[in-house]
Design an enzyme around this catalytic site. Structure first.
Site, PDB file in Angstrom:
ATOM      1  N   HIS A 159     -27.033  86.724  46.014  1.00  0.00           N
ATOM      2  CA  HIS A 159     -27.323  87.013  44.611  1.00  0.00           C
ATOM      3  C   HIS A 159     -27.137  85.737  43.796  1.00  0.00           C
ATOM      4  O   HIS A 159     -26.046  85.153  43.788  1.00  0.00           O
ATOM      5  CB  HIS A 159     -26.390  88.112  44.111  1.00  0.00           C
ATOM      6  CG  HIS A 159     -26.615  88.480  42.680  1.00  0.00           C
ATOM      7  ND1 HIS A 159     -27.781  89.060  42.249  1.00  0.00           N
ATOM      8  CD2 HIS A 159     -25.825  88.344  41.587  1.00  0.00           C
ATOM      9  CE1 HIS A 159     -27.702  89.279  40.947  1.00  0.00           C
ATOM     10  NE2 HIS A 159     -26.526  88.850  40.512  1.00  0.00           N
ATOM     11  N   ASP A 168     -26.820  94.154  40.048  1.00  0.00           N
ATOM     12  CA  ASP A 168     -25.744  93.653  39.195  1.00  0.00           C
ATOM     13  C   ASP A 168     -26.022  93.781  37.704  1.00  0.00           C
ATOM     14  O   ASP A 168     -25.505  93.013  36.913  1.00  0.00           O
ATOM     15  CB  ASP A 168     -25.473  92.172  39.528  1.00  0.00           C
ATOM     16  CG  ASP A 168     -24.193  91.660  38.887  1.00  0.00           C
ATOM     17  OD1 ASP A 168     -23.242  92.454  38.750  1.00  0.00           O
ATOM     18  OD2 ASP A 168     -24.144  90.487  38.506  1.00  0.00           O
ATOM     19  N   HIS A 196     -30.102  89.644  33.355  1.00  0.00           N
ATOM     20  CA  HIS A 196     -28.981  90.519  33.004  1.00  0.00           C
ATOM     21  C   HIS A 196     -27.692  89.815  32.576  1.00  0.00           C
ATOM     22  O   HIS A 196     -26.668  90.491  32.346  1.00  0.00           O
ATOM     23  CB  HIS A 196     -28.694  91.504  34.151  1.00  0.00           C
ATOM     24  CG  HIS A 196     -28.208  90.857  35.422  1.00  0.00           C
ATOM     25  ND1 HIS A 196     -28.985  90.771  36.546  1.00  0.00           N
ATOM     26  CD2 HIS A 196     -27.037  90.285  35.737  1.00  0.00           C
ATOM     27  CE1 HIS A 196     -28.306  90.169  37.507  1.00  0.00           C
ATOM     28  NE2 HIS A 196     -27.112  89.867  37.043  1.00  0.00           N
TER      29      HIS A 196
END
Length: 1042
Positions: free
Chosen positions: A266, A378, A583
């Site tokens: 990630h 996430d 995000h």
């Protein structure tokens, strides 16, 4: 017995603790390194032949870096300031006596490193990511070059940025970075293999527990391995390894849980580091994955975010070509289907569609296939419209783990069907280990089984392994751990897998799964609905600008086939906007550098978008447009919304002075205006003896006290009051805002205990607009010593809303500003706008699920209604809000200090409005009014008032909103329009248009037409059917126009 001549064997009775600790110390990184196995991992070492460096404040390409002047350096020296880059030139000379040996460059430095070999990136080096050695050769041959030069590019930041004293603190700009180790060493691969054997066995012994027979088998095997292993004699190592394998090869039964292991990395597209550094993070992480795949043919790796692939394609074309080849083999697997892993709450419905549109088209073009799963591990909550958007984008599977962060309630499922507000369903999976950055350890695999909340329904789970957030990705040790757990009795069955294999296995059990309906609300990070208000305002304004530019461009295209619709320019601007919806950017949980990047991108969208809009206007109106000096009082007014609007506008008059006019503008069209319409009722403004002011316009009457608080708000026709007796609305309140840790992210429930009304009046209420077409009053409040608020309260003729234009000079620390509207309405639920629809949330705190939503989000409006009456709050750029009991609260500004100490400090302008209404909010057209507030009419001077009024589209039913009009992605002679049902009703309606339509075909959100669903073109337009909250996209093929 002793002395009898009989051989005495060691007792088989063992003490569990001493046996365990004996084996543990045998592989310890701390104890007995002079005589244990760990101390033999590396053999002989030697220094580098030469080491030099070059430091720069810029991120420069390799070809430019190697031309610079390098200065000698050595281990122990420091370099850089935060965000600088230090390039090291390492000249190596491998001793000839190391022939046949595996040789590594050992490199330990602060910062993130990249090895460059022969002009190409070759491997990442990060101490935090357990990558501190670079393999020069697996087995040195005499014919191999013994002298070579490598370059190591070291970014002066860690995997998690450069926070001062803590991870999420603002970066330390003066941080220095050090080189701790740089040498050549012989690497003993057989020792590494034994170390992994011991680790797995000891973890089994420890974690399976004393009641488990398998725990003792693993422990005693490890003990026997210590007995067998002579660390000074490598010839004993194969037998030791064989003993470990004999334990791992004892297989599971058929009922054992299957863990689908997938490499994962990630990488936040920006967070505690700027966008530009993410480009290098991707390269460092992904080249390491490519090298691991060369040595581990079974290794699979999943990777999301089209934007990151695009970056690597642009900046590292050789690496990108290797990734494409591995993708063809099904090993480097693109997932997600979106441009970035966006915030799941705040982007508009159309923005979310574009995330999928841009992402899926990129993956199709670059990798020959689209993604089947939406990958968003996430983000800070998940909109209840996402299932419909997934299904419309060719996706029926969804993976995240973020709800494991819930502060209050444990989400009841790991594998389930998720149903959106329209009824669309997708198969959802939350990896039970509650992480997307596993290390491949026994403990994590056992947790995957134990945490599975759907036992008996499904027997498969995902395990995503690899360092993440700041990149890094998997390591060889992680892969070696997982190989030993492939099918070892006592542990879940671990197989290297892919998203398709995982979800295919889960789909076989679909009939047994439970269903979750509605939003997936994260009970944490709800401060992100408000933090960094300027970023959120930029998002809302740029969404509007791109909407309007596409609508106007489509108008021109429908009338002039020769018009060049600016598709490439709009794609670039959309991609900038989508990137900023990542995000940790749109939520405001980023460092100052990222916020500055975001604002710069918004400025580019505003500037370029305004030019495109101006070009479309010029093409549409041509000579009809004039200057303010030559216009003679005539103006052209353009409405980009799909209903007729009657509003008060301001136009430039003689000498540049503004005059007001009441105008009626056709649905999605325009008209010329010379003179103002006469309203049915003028606005009256009167000041009372106590200093309060009453404004009314025949629809509403509002009374404000000297502090600008609303003491009365009535619908004139019914005389129904909106404010309870003794209460005041438009009451500003401030709270202490000190979360437990995640400063920019979290607002805690206990902040509500610190409520303080703002009552320090700087300038009392005074009349600013005396009435007629518009009445207004102004006042100023002192918030604290360094912060003040000025507001103009406006009532226009023919408007059902009272607007509050607000300016705040905000200089606070750990404070939270809200405005409250207590209303005379009783209802157990309030309604909040989300993407392409709305949902209800409770106004009470009956259960823990209720009170965990003490701070929620909405888009342009929220409403509290009882039968026959309600009050709506509208806004033009705010998202955080709440309704508890009868108090509607809009969150305005926060002041966190980490990770950006300057977050929200400065000047802010925003508008909100209150709208009392008879009937339901649907009947009162609250949704239309919220759109009107967010999409102002466009006004241009005209040389003549003779331009006939024109309407491109209108929709018969007020429940159906025509949200988008744009050129089709793959056809220059076609438009795509997107409509949705907004009331929560089943409706059949007509779409009227004057455009020259040749053909109308249903398509999905990716604009793939459905030839079996063509619409009949009738004189009254297209007949359309909707179910509640359904989104429809239609391809309109245009007739050729001269």
């Amino acid at each position: 017995m002793a002395g009898s001549g009989v051989e005495v064997k060691a007792s088989l009775l063992k003490h569990r603790r001493t046996t365990f600790e004996r084996a543990e110390k045998f592989v310890s990184e701390t104890y007995f390194l002079d005589c244990n196995l760990r101390g033999r991992l590396f053999g002989d070492t030697c220094s580098l032949a030469a080491l030099s460096c070059f430091e720069t404040s810029q991120r420069i390409p390799y070809d430019e870096a190697v031309k610079q002047e390098f200065r000698p350096t050595k281990v122990g020296e420091t370099f850089g300031l935060t965000w600088h880059t230090c390039w090291f030139k390492a000249e190596l000379s491998i001793p000839k006596e190391w022939a046949g040996k595996e040789v590594h460059l050992l490199w330990e430095s602060e910062g993130e490193g990249m090895v460059w070999r022969d002009g190409q990136p070759d491997q990442g080096l990060t101490t935090e990511g357990e990558k501190t050695s670079y393999v020069l050769t697996d087995s040195l041959k005499e014919t191999d070059p013994h002298s070579l030069t490598l370059y190591v590019e070291v970014a002066c930041n860690g995997l998690f940025g450069a926070g001062k004293d803590s991870m999420i603190a603002p970066p330390d700009p003066n941080k220095k970075f050090s080189l701790r180790k740089a040498e050549l060493a012989v690497y003993n691969r057989d020792v590494h293999e034994l170390l992994v054997d011991f680790e797995i066995l000891l973890d089994m012994a420890k974690l399976l527990g004393e009641e488990n027979q398998r725990s003792f088998q693993a422990l005693y095997a490890a003990n026997r391995m210590v007995n067998l292993c002579d660390v000074t004699n490598p010839s004993t190592f194969p037998a030791v390894h064989e003993l470990a394998c004999s334990v791992f090869s004892q297989k599971n039964g058929e009922s054992q849980h299957t863990v689908h292991a997938m490499g994962h990395c990630h990488i936040d597209s920006a967070w505690l580091w700027p966008y530009e550094e993410t480009i290098r993070k991707c390269a460092r992480s992904w080249i390491t994955v490519v090298r691991l795949m060369e040595k581990n043919p079974e290794f699979t790796f999943v990777c999301s975010q089209a934007q990151q692939f695009e970056w690597v394609k642009t900046w590292y074309p050789g690496l990108y070509a290797a990734i494409q080849n591995l993708a063809k083999e099904g090993r480097f697997i693109p997932v997600g289907g979106t441009w970035v892993e966006m915030d799941g709450n705040l982007p508009s419905g159309e923005s979310m569609v574009r995330q999928f549109l841009q992402g899926q088209r990129f993956f199709q073009q670059e990798f020959g296939k689209m993604c089947l799963e939406f990958w968003l591990p996430d983000t800070f909550g998940y909109s209840a419209q996402l299932p419909q958007m997934m299904r419309g984008s060719g996706i029926c599977r969804f993976l995240t783990q973020k709800l494991s962060w819930n502060l209050v309630n444990t989400f009841p499922h790991n594998t389930f069907l998720w149903e959106g507000i329209d009824g669309s369903q997708v198969l959802a999976h939350f990896p039970p280990a509650d992480s997307y950055g596993l290390s491949g350890r026994v403990e994590e695999m056992l947790k995957t089984v134990k945490n599975n909340r759907d036992k008996g329904r499904v027997n498969h789970s995902a395990a995503l392994f690899g360092f993440g957030d700041g990149g890094g990705g998997p390591t060889q040790k992680m892969l070696d751990r997982l190989k030993r757990m492939k099918d070892a009795d006592g542990l879940p069955r671990v197989q290297m897998s892919s998203p398709d294999r995982l979800f295919s296995a889960l789909e076989k059990e679909k009939a047994q799964l439970c269903t979750w309906v509605g939003e997936l609300f994260l009970e944490l990070h709800n401060g992100t609905y408000t933090t960094h208000g300027q970023i959120k305002k930029g998002n809302r304004e740029c969404e509007r600008l791109l909407h309007d530019t596409e609508v106007l461009g489509s108008f021109v295209l429908s009338r002039k086939s020769s018009f060049r619709y600016p598709s490439a320019e709009l794609q670039h601007l959309w991609r900038l906007l989508l990137l900023n919806q990542f995000h940790d950017v749109l939520p405001g949980s980023c460092i100052q550098l990222v916020a500055e990047d975001a604002m710069r991108y918004y400025a580019e969208i505003r500037s370029s978008g305004a030019e495109l809009l101006k070009d479309a206007m010029q093409s549409l109106f041509g000579d009809q447009l004039g200057s303010h000096e030559k216009a003679g009082g005539s103006i052209l007014v353009v409405n980009t919304l799909p209903w007729e609007r009657t509003e008060v506008i301001a136009k430039a008059g003689a000498g540049g002075a503004e005059t007001l006019a009441l105008v009626t503008v056709p649905s999605m069209g325009y008209c010329a205006v010379q003179d103002s319409l006469s309203p049915r009722h003028l606005v009256t403004v009167s000041k009372e003896a106590d200093g309060s002011v009453i404004m009314e316009n025949g629809i509403v009457r509002v009374c404000l006290d000297t502090m600008g608080r609303v003491t009365s708000l009535r619908l004139i026709e019914s005389e129904r009051g909106s404010i309870p007796e003794g209460s005041c609305a438009n009451q500003f309140v401030i709270f202490d805002d000190i979360p437990l840790y995640w400063d920019a992210w979290d607002v805690m429930d206990y902040h509500l205990e610190t409520r303080k009304p703002i009552t320090h009046l700087l300038k009392p209420l005074e009349i600013a607009g005396s009435g007629g077409l518009r009445g207004s009053v102004k006042f100023s409040l002192q918030i604290n010593q360094k912060s003040l608020l000025t507001q103009e309260v406006i009532l226009d003729a023919a408007s059902p809303c009272v607007r509050f234009q607000t300016q705040v000079a905000w200089n606070e620390a750990h404070k939270f500003l809200k405005v409250e509207f207590p209303v005379g309405v009783r209802s157990p639920n309030a309604t909040y706008e989300i993407q392409f629809g709305h949902l209800q949330r409770p106004t009470h705190w009956n259960t823990s699920w209720d009170w965990a939503r003490f701070e929620v989000w909405s888009h342009k409006w929220m409403d509290l209604s009882e039968h026959g009456f309600g009050v709506a709050l509208l806004n033009d750029c705010k998202y955080g809000c709440s309704v508890r009991g009868n108090v509607m609260s809009l969150s305005l500004l926060r002041a966190p200090k980490s990770p950006d100490a300057s977050a929200d400090i400065g000047d802010h302008q925003f508008t909100y409005a209150v709208m009392p209404h008879a009937g339901s909010f649907q009947e009162a057209q609250v949704i239309h009014q919220a759109y009107n507030l967010n999409f102002p009419l466009h006004i241009m001077p005209s040389v003549s008032a003779q331009c006939p009024a024109w309407s491109a589209f209108s929709v018969e039913s007020p429940a159906v909103i025509l949200e988008t009009v744009k050129q089709a992605e793959d056809r220059t002679d076609a438009l795509v329009i997107r409509l949705y049902e907004s009331h929560g009703s089943t409706v059949v309606t007509w779409l009227q248009t004057c455009l020259p339509i040749q053909e109308a075909i249903m398509c999905d959100l990716l604009e793939r037409p459905d030839p079996s669903h063509r619409f009949a073109l009738e004189e009254c337009g297209l007949e359309l059917s909707f179910t509640p909250f359904q989104v429809l996209s239609i391809l309109l093929v245009l007739k050729r126009q001269s």
